[in-house]
Design a protein around this motif. Structure first.
Motif, PDB file in Angstrom:
ATOM      1  N   SER A   1       0.735  -1.225  -0.442  1.00 40.77           N
ATOM      2  CA  SER A   1       0.258  -0.014   0.177  1.00 40.77           C
ATOM      3  C   SER A   1       0.493   1.841  -0.238  1.00 40.77           C
ATOM      4  O   SER A   1       0.378   2.106  -0.577  1.00 40.77           O
ATOM      5  CB  SER A   1      -1.246  -0.079   1.110  1.00 40.77           C
ATOM      6  OG  SER A   1      -1.955  -1.078   1.379  1.00 40.77           O
ATOM      7  N   THR A   2       1.920   1.484   0.593  1.00 43.60           N
ATOM      8  CA  THR A   2       2.965   2.802   0.523  1.00 43.60           C
ATOM      9  C   THR A   2       3.390   2.507  -0.631  1.00 43.60           C
ATOM     10  O   THR A   2       3.278   3.943  -1.118  1.00 43.60           O
ATOM     11  CB  THR A   2       4.150   1.843   2.140  1.00 43.60           C
ATOM     12  OG1 THR A   2       3.626   2.337   3.151  1.00 43.60           O
ATOM     13  CG2 THR A   2       4.848   3.487   1.915  1.00 43.60           C
ATOM     14  N   ALA A   3       3.728   1.400  -0.959  1.00 43.87           N
ATOM     15  CA  ALA A   3       4.675   1.395  -2.910  1.00 43.87           C
ATOM     16  C   ALA A   3       3.812   2.122  -3.416  1.00 43.87           C
ATOM     17  O   ALA A   3       4.325   2.920  -4.615  1.00 43.87           O
ATOM     18  CB  ALA A   3       5.250  -0.040  -2.580  1.00 43.87           C
TER      19      ALA A   3
ATOM     20  N   ARG B   1      -0.039  -3.414  13.666  1.00 43.25           N
ATOM     21  CA  ARG B   1      -1.355  -2.764  13.168  1.00 43.25           C
ATOM     22  C   ARG B   1      -2.047  -2.612  12.180  1.00 43.25           C
ATOM     23  O   ARG B   1      -2.935  -1.535  11.963  1.00 43.25           O
ATOM     24  CB  ARG B   1      -1.099  -0.699  13.673  1.00 43.25           C
ATOM     25  CG  ARG B   1      -0.372  -0.935  15.099  1.00 43.25           C
ATOM     26  CD  ARG B   1      -0.062   0.452  15.747  1.00 43.25           C
ATOM     27  NE  ARG B   1      -1.289   1.158  15.952  1.00 43.25           N
ATOM     28  CZ  ARG B   1      -1.332   2.221  15.412  1.00 43.25           C
ATOM     29  NH1 ARG B   1      -0.652   2.500  14.169  1.00 43.25           N
ATOM     30  NH2 ARG B   1      -2.424   2.881  16.026  1.00 43.25           N
ATOM     31  N   VAL B   2      -2.641  -4.164  11.895  1.00 41.03           N
ATOM     32  CA  VAL B   2      -3.099  -4.221  10.560  1.00 41.03           C
ATOM     33  C   VAL B   2      -4.755  -4.696  10.914  1.00 41.03           C
ATOM     34  O   VAL B   2      -4.803  -5.746  11.700  1.00 41.03           O
ATOM     35  CB  VAL B   2      -2.058  -4.922   9.930  1.00 41.03           C
ATOM     36  CG1 VAL B   2      -3.515  -5.532   8.656  1.00 41.03           C
ATOM     37  CG2 VAL B   2      -1.054  -4.465   9.195  1.00 41.03           C
ATOM     38  N   PRO B   3      -5.960  -3.961  10.203  1.00 40.98           N
ATOM     39  CA  PRO B   3      -7.357  -4.421  10.810  1.00 40.98           C
ATOM     40  C   PRO B   3      -6.931  -6.136  10.485  1.00 40.98           C
ATOM     41  O   PRO B   3      -6.770  -6.869   9.020  1.00 40.98           O
ATOM     42  CB  PRO B   3      -8.321  -4.103   9.776  1.00 40.98           C
ATOM     43  CG  PRO B   3      -7.507  -2.191   9.646  1.00 40.98           C
ATOM     44  CD  PRO B   3      -6.015  -2.725   9.801  1.00 40.98           C
ATOM     45  N   PRO B   4      -7.620  -7.035  11.168  1.00 36.57           N
ATOM     46  CA  PRO B   4      -7.333  -8.200  10.633  1.00 36.57           C
ATOM     47  C   PRO B   4      -8.058  -8.822   9.784  1.00 36.57           C
ATOM     48  O   PRO B   4      -7.957  -9.739   8.551  1.00 36.57           O
ATOM     49  CB  PRO B   4      -8.293  -9.327  11.958  1.00 36.57           C
ATOM     50  CG  PRO B   4      -8.436  -8.710  13.089  1.00 36.57           C
ATOM     51  CD  PRO B   4      -7.860  -7.075  12.475  1.00 36.57           C
TER      52      PRO B   4
ATOM     53  N   GLN C   1      -9.861   2.994   8.113  1.00 34.86           N
ATOM     54  CA  GLN C   1      -9.075   2.828   9.626  1.00 34.86           C
ATOM     55  C   GLN C   1      -7.330   2.627   9.100  1.00 34.86           C
ATOM     56  O   GLN C   1      -6.438   2.820   9.822  1.00 34.86           O
ATOM     57  CB  GLN C   1      -9.470   2.072  10.790  1.00 34.86           C
ATOM     58  CG  GLN C   1     -10.851   2.211  11.286  1.00 34.86           C
ATOM     59  CD  GLN C   1     -11.297   1.349  12.623  1.00 34.86           C
ATOM     60  OE1 GLN C   1     -10.641   1.006  12.743  1.00 34.86           O
ATOM     61  NE2 GLN C   1     -12.378   2.133  12.744  1.00 34.86           N
ATOM     62  N   PHE C   2      -7.530   1.298   8.202  1.00 33.52           N
ATOM     63  CA  PHE C   2      -6.180   1.366   7.405  1.00 33.52           C
ATOM     64  C   PHE C   2      -5.366   2.000   7.176  1.00 33.52           C
ATOM     65  O   PHE C   2      -4.067   2.086   7.621  1.00 33.52           O
ATOM     66  CB  PHE C   2      -6.444  -0.129   7.120  1.00 33.52           C
ATOM     67  CG  PHE C   2      -4.727  -0.345   6.380  1.00 33.52           C
ATOM     68  CD1 PHE C   2      -3.880  -1.468   6.947  1.00 33.52           C
ATOM     69  CD2 PHE C   2      -4.715  -0.308   4.432  1.00 33.52           C
ATOM     70  CE1 PHE C   2      -2.901  -1.787   6.273  1.00 33.52           C
ATOM     71  CE2 PHE C   2      -3.389  -0.502   4.329  1.00 33.52           C
ATOM     72  CZ  PHE C   2      -2.873  -1.140   5.345  1.00 33.52           C
ATOM     73  N   ALA C   3      -5.945   3.288   6.624  1.00 34.62           N
ATOM     74  CA  ALA C   3      -5.460   4.272   6.431  1.00 34.62           C
ATOM     75  C   ALA C   3      -4.881   5.504   7.002  1.00 34.62           C
ATOM     76  O   ALA C   3      -4.203   5.506   6.616  1.00 34.62           O
ATOM     77  CB  ALA C   3      -5.836   4.648   4.667  1.00 34.62           C
ATOM     78  N   ARG C   4      -5.532   5.554   7.487  1.00 38.86           N
ATOM     79  CA  ARG C   4      -5.447   6.690   8.738  1.00 38.86           C
ATOM     80  C   ARG C   4      -4.647   6.505  10.007  1.00 38.86           C
ATOM     81  O   ARG C   4      -3.632   7.332  10.242  1.00 38.86           O
ATOM     82  CB  ARG C   4      -6.895   7.636   8.970  1.00 38.86           C
ATOM     83  CG  ARG C   4      -8.144   7.520   8.434  1.00 38.86           C
ATOM     84  CD  ARG C   4      -9.158   7.540   8.960  1.00 38.86           C
ATOM     85  NE  ARG C   4     -10.177   8.488   8.231  1.00 38.86           N
ATOM     86  CZ  ARG C   4     -11.574   8.741   7.598  1.00 38.86           C
ATOM     87  NH1 ARG C   4     -12.097   7.630   9.420  1.00 38.86           N
ATOM     88  NH2 ARG C   4     -11.978   9.033   7.061  1.00 38.86           N
ATOM     89  N   PHE C   5      -4.672   4.727  10.412  1.00 36.44           N
ATOM     90  CA  PHE C   5      -3.556   4.690  11.025  1.00 36.44           C
ATOM     91  C   PHE C   5      -3.093   3.842  11.608  1.00 36.44           C
ATOM     92  O   PHE C   5      -1.882   4.409  12.112  1.00 36.44           O
ATOM     93  CB  PHE C   5      -5.392   4.520  12.694  1.00 36.44           C
ATOM     94  CG  PHE C   5      -6.329   5.532  12.682  1.00 36.44           C
ATOM     95  CD1 PHE C   5      -5.526   6.012  13.233  1.00 36.44           C
ATOM     96  CD2 PHE C   5      -7.336   4.830  12.951  1.00 36.44           C
ATOM     97  CE1 PHE C   5      -7.480   7.346  13.667  1.00 36.44           C
ATOM     98  CE2 PHE C   5      -8.033   5.783  12.785  1.00 36.44           C
ATOM     99  CZ  PHE C   5      -7.794   7.097  13.391  1.00 36.44           C
TER     100      PHE C   5
END
Length: 385
Positions: free
Chosen positions: A60-62, A285-288, A308-312
Motif C-alpha cells: 500500500s505504501t509503495a 496494527r493491521v485490521p484482521p 482505519q487502515f489508511a488513517r492509523f
C-alpha cells in the motif's frame, strides 16, 4: 496435549563489538523463543499472517503516488516533476522502479526495524541513485563528534564505510539516545515463536497421524476374509463420487459405520491458531480483515476498517518516508522550497453518494468549484468556451 505450553551505539570505534551486538539485537537478530522455535525475520515471514501484514503495509505504501511539490510565492504549491528528487524517487537505481524500491525498504523496516540505502550523488550534490543495503549487513558506529558511521559488508566480505550523510536510513521506533530502529519481530519474539510452534505441531500431527475420515467396525463374531474386506472398501469408496452423493449406504450384518470428527485437542489447536492471527495483526496494527480474517467482519464495518487502515496503520509509514526524504535527501535550502507527499485520495475516497453530497455542500458553500471537483475525481477539465 497442552497447546499453550508449547531484537546497534558506543562512543568510539574501539567499542565496535558492543556497537555490533546492540545493532544486531535491535535490528532483529534471530533467537529462540520459550516455545522452542527459532525466530528471526526469515522464519517470521514464513507465517502467513506476518507475510500478509507486511505485504498489506509495504504494498500500500509503495503503490500510492508519491509526488514532489514546490512551494510558490503565493503560499500555494505546484507539481515539480522535473526536479531531480522526482526522478530519483521514480527510478532510484538501474534495477528497481520506485514502487519496487519503496516496497522492499518498507518491508525491511517492518521485519528488521531498519532500512538502508547508499546515496549516489553527482558533482552538484544531487542524489542520482539509491542503492539498498541489507539491514543484517549494516553496523552503525557512533563517532567522537556525535555523528554516525555506517559499516556495510558487501557480497564479497568487503566492508564499505559510509558517513551519515551518505546513507538514507529509514527506521521504526527507536530507544531514547539511539538511531537504530527496534525490530517488531524481535520485540514480539514470544508471540511469533508461539505461532511457529503451533504450525510445526499441526504439521507433525497431520503429517504422521493416521486419521481416516471414517471407521467401519465388525461387531459380530465372524472374521472377514481379505477379499471380502477389499470388496467392502471398494464399495464404500465409490460413495466419494459426486454421482453417488446422498445415496443410502448398505452394510453387511454386524458392521457399524462411524465418522471421525475433530477431537478436543484438534479444536484447541484450531482455536490457538485463530488467536495467533489476531496477535500478529496487533503487532503490525493491521485490521484482521486485510489478511482475510473475516470472523468479525460485516457489510457495515468493513469499509470503516479499510479507512482505519489508511488513517492509523498506513500513516506512520507514509510520514516516515516523507520526513526521511525531506531531511536526508534534500538540503536545508531545498527543503524550504520542495517536499514529497503521498496522494491518499484514492484510499480515503468515500462511496459515490457520500462524495456527491460532500462536493455539493462544498460548491454550495463557495469553498469548492466544479473544476476542482472534476480534478479530484480524475476527470478531464471541461471546456467552457
Amino acid at each position: 496435549m497442552k497447546i499453550m505450553d508449547m531484537l546497534r551505539g558506543g562512543k568510539r570505534t574501539e567499542t565496535r563489538a558492543d556497537d555490533a551486538s546492540r545493532n544486531a539485537l535491535a535490528s532483529g537478530a534471530g533467537g529462540n523463543s520459550n516455545a522452542g522455535a527459532y525466530v528471526d525475520a526469515k522464519s517470521a515471514e514464513s507465517i502467513s499472517t506476518v507475510y500478509a501484514c507486511v505485504q498489506a503495509l509495504s504494498e500500500s505504501t509503495a503503490c500510492l503516488p508519491l509526488h514532489v511539490y514546490q512551494r510558490t510565492a503565493g503560499g500555494d504549491r505546484e507539481r515539480a516533476d522535473g526536479h531531480w528528487l522526482s526522478r530519483v524517487l521514480d527510478r532510484p537505481n538501474d534495477w528497481q522502479t520506485g514502487m519496487e524500491f519503496r516496497e522492499s525498504q518498507t518491508a525491511a523496516m517492518l521485519l528488521h526495524g531498519n532500512a538502508y540505502a547508499r546515496k549516489e550523488t553527482n558533482g552538484s550534490g544531487e542524489v542520482v541513485a539509491l542503492h539498498p543495503m541489507h539491514p543484517n549487513r549494516v553496523t552503525i558506529v557512533r563517532l567522537d563528534n556525535g555523528r554516525y558511521r555506517y559499516d556495510y559488508t558487501d557480497d564479497h566480505g568487503k566492508v564499505l564505510r559510509l558517513l551519515q550523510g551518505e546513507v538514507l536510513h529509514l527506521r521504526d521506533r527507536t530507544e531514547p539516545g539511539s538511531i537504530v530502529g527496534k525490530s517488531r519481530i524481535a520485540i514480539a519474539r514470544e508471540t511469533i515463536g508461539l505461532s511457529l510452534s503451533l504450525r510445526q505441531h499441526g504439521s507433525a500431527v497431520f503429517g504422521r497421524g493416521a486419521r481416516p475420515a471414517s471407521i467401519i467396525s465388525n461387531e459380530g463374531s465372524r472374521d472377514w476374509t481379505t477379499e471380502e474386506l477389499n470388496s467392502i472398501r471398494d464399495r464404500l469408496e465409490s460413495y466419494a463420487s459426486p454421482a453417488n452423493a446422498g445415496k443410502t449406504l448398505l452394510l453387511n450384518k454386524h458392521m457399524k459405520y462411524q465418522t471421525v470428527g475433530l477431537s478436543n485437542e484438534d479444536a484447541e489447536w484450531l482455536t490457538a491458531m485463530q488467536f495467533s492471527v489476531t496477535e500478529v495483526c496487533r503487532i503490525f496494527r493491521v485490521p484482521p480483515t486485510l489478511v482475510a480474517e473475516l470472523t468479525h467482519a460485516t457489510f457495515s464495518n468493513i469499509t470503516e476498517l479499510g479507512l482505519q487502515f489508511a488513517r492509523f496503520s498506513l500513516q506512520r509509514w507514509l510520514t516516515c518516508w516523507e520526513e526521511a526524504i525531506a531531511h536526508q535527501l534534500l538540503g536545508t535550502v531545498s527543503r524550504g522550497r520542495y517536499y514529497a507527499e503521498h496522494s491518499l485520495e484514492g484510499l480515503l475516497r468515500a462511496q459515490p453518494k457520500e462524495r456527491s453530497e460532500f462536493y455539493a455542500s462544498g460548491i454550495g458553500a463557495g469553498w469548492l468549484d466544479v473544476a476542482e471537483v472534476r480534478k479530484l475525481e480524475n476527470l478531464p477539465a471541461r471546456d467552457v468556451t
